[in-house]
Scaffold this active site. Structure first.
Site, mmCIF file in Angstrom:
data_model
loop_
_atom_site.group_PDB
_atom_site.id
_atom_site.type_symbol
_atom_site.label_atom_id
_atom_site.label_comp_id
_atom_site.label_asym_id
_atom_site.label_seq_id
_atom_site.Cartn_x
_atom_site.Cartn_y
_atom_site.Cartn_z
ATOM 1 N N PHE A 67 1.018 -1.311 -0.130
ATOM 2 C CA PHE A 67 0.062 0.061 -0.058
ATOM 3 C C PHE A 67 0.747 1.126 0.105
ATOM 4 O O PHE A 67 2.124 1.211 0.368
ATOM 5 C CB PHE A 67 -0.972 0.031 1.380
ATOM 6 C CG PHE A 67 -0.285 -0.096 2.682
ATOM 7 C CD1 PHE A 67 0.321 0.949 3.159
ATOM 8 C CD2 PHE A 67 -0.107 -1.419 2.984
ATOM 9 C CE1 PHE A 67 0.687 0.845 4.532
ATOM 10 C CE2 PHE A 67 0.689 -1.611 4.329
ATOM 11 C CZ PHE A 67 1.083 -0.406 4.828
ATOM 12 N N PHE A 68 0.393 2.245 -0.390
ATOM 13 C CA PHE A 68 1.033 3.618 -0.493
ATOM 14 C C PHE A 68 0.918 4.440 0.751
ATOM 15 O O PHE A 68 0.228 4.291 1.563
ATOM 16 C CB PHE A 68 0.517 4.404 -1.435
ATOM 17 C CG PHE A 68 1.056 5.822 -1.754
ATOM 18 C CD1 PHE A 68 2.181 5.928 -2.455
ATOM 19 C CD2 PHE A 68 0.588 6.971 -0.852
ATOM 20 C CE1 PHE A 68 2.840 7.314 -2.444
ATOM 21 C CE2 PHE A 68 1.037 7.999 -1.082
ATOM 22 C CZ PHE A 68 2.270 8.291 -1.923
ATOM 23 N N HIS A 89 2.977 38.550 20.765
ATOM 24 C CA HIS A 89 3.782 39.094 19.956
ATOM 25 C C HIS A 89 4.366 40.493 19.947
ATOM 26 O O HIS A 89 5.584 40.768 19.628
ATOM 27 C CB HIS A 89 3.137 38.927 18.378
ATOM 28 C CG HIS A 89 4.059 39.089 17.127
ATOM 29 N ND1 HIS A 89 5.429 38.606 17.192
ATOM 30 C CD2 HIS A 89 3.966 39.780 15.906
ATOM 31 C CE1 HIS A 89 6.025 38.845 15.911
ATOM 32 N NE2 HIS A 89 4.974 39.752 15.227
#
Length: 264
Positions: A67-68, A89
């Site tokens: 299988f991939f 920030h």
């Protein structure tokens, strides 16, 4: 600029609007607009960023089991591409990315069109008068609203020189693009008590800024920023709901974000 996908969705009713801001949004008839640039090798970051977007292949192909399977390693600074600025920030006591209330990340939105002013002045700063003109035409901006400014700058993405106004590596001293002026930021943050300030440029502060007053004014009140948005021309001035969910980074000052607008 890549064409942003617009799709239709059928579901129930999403009630995220503050009381009195707008009626609950019916997803059975809502249109979804993706306001996010894809992250890839062309993604733009602040010129002084020591790195950019990196996607390293760990695996990609067929396994012995037939299988991939694929897997990648992702690396990116917080502030680049379509991203969110958490208040910390620009405020030592501001909320971090993981501490942001969900109701602040999902709210009714207004879009202030500054394309005419930006076309005449690449370093235009949106003014309080611009905001008041918007309110005269569309009504008072309710507390908890996500305010988005459309300058048309996303059409330059990802051309670094046109989008940022300069492409000198490592140098942020010659940038030129539109942003919020201090008077507009203060009015929206302090008098309208908005949830977010967003824009389709690299920063809510205009390119030549060295004091980042719009950032600082918002961060002091725990207002969130959205930067490097796109497809704002697909939104109405009022009536849309925006969902902006960043990677939940503990202690983070921001991060990549997928921003979606739901339009009645």
């Amino acid at each position: 600029m890549r064409q942003m996908a617009v799709v239709w969705v059928a579901a129930t009713v999403l009630a995220v609007a503050p009381v009195g801001a707008q009626a609950p949004l019916d997803l059975k008839t809502a249109r979804l607009v993706d306001l996010t640039h894809p992250f890839d090798a062309q993604t733009l970051y602040w010129p002084t960023s020591p790195s950019a977007f990196e996607l390293t292949t760990l695996a990609s192909g067929m396994t012995p089991g037939g299988f991939f399977y694929s897997s990648y390693k992702l690396c990116s600074p917080e502030h680049g591409g379509t991203h969110l600025d958490a208040p910390v920030h620009f405020s030592k006591t501001g909320r971090s990315t993981a501490d942001l209330p969900l109701q602040q990340l999902m709210a009714p939105a207004v879009v202030i069109d500054a394309t005419r002013q930006a076309a005449a002045d690449a370093a235009y700063r949106v003014t309080r008068a611009d905001v008041e003109a918007f309110e005269a035409a569309h009504g008072r901006i309710a507390p908890g609203t996500i305010v988005l400014v459309r300058t048309g700058w996303s059409r330059f993405w990802p051309d670094r020189k046109q989008y940022l106004g300069d492409d000198t590596p490592g140098d942020a001293s010659k940038l030129r693009f539109p942003g919020y002026g201090e008077d507009a930021a203060r009015f929206l943050v302090e008098q309208r008590q908005v949830a977010m300030l967003g824009i389709d440029t690299a920063s809510i502060d205009y390119g030549p800024s060295t004091d980042f007053l719009a950032h600082r004014v918002g961060a002091a009140a725990n207002v969130v920023n959205l930067e490097n948005l796109t497809a704002l021309d697909q939104l109405p001035p009022t009536g849309a709901t925006v969902i902006a969910l960043p990677i939940k980074i503990a202690g983070g000052s921001g991060g990549p974000v997928r921003v979606v607008a739901l339009v009645p």
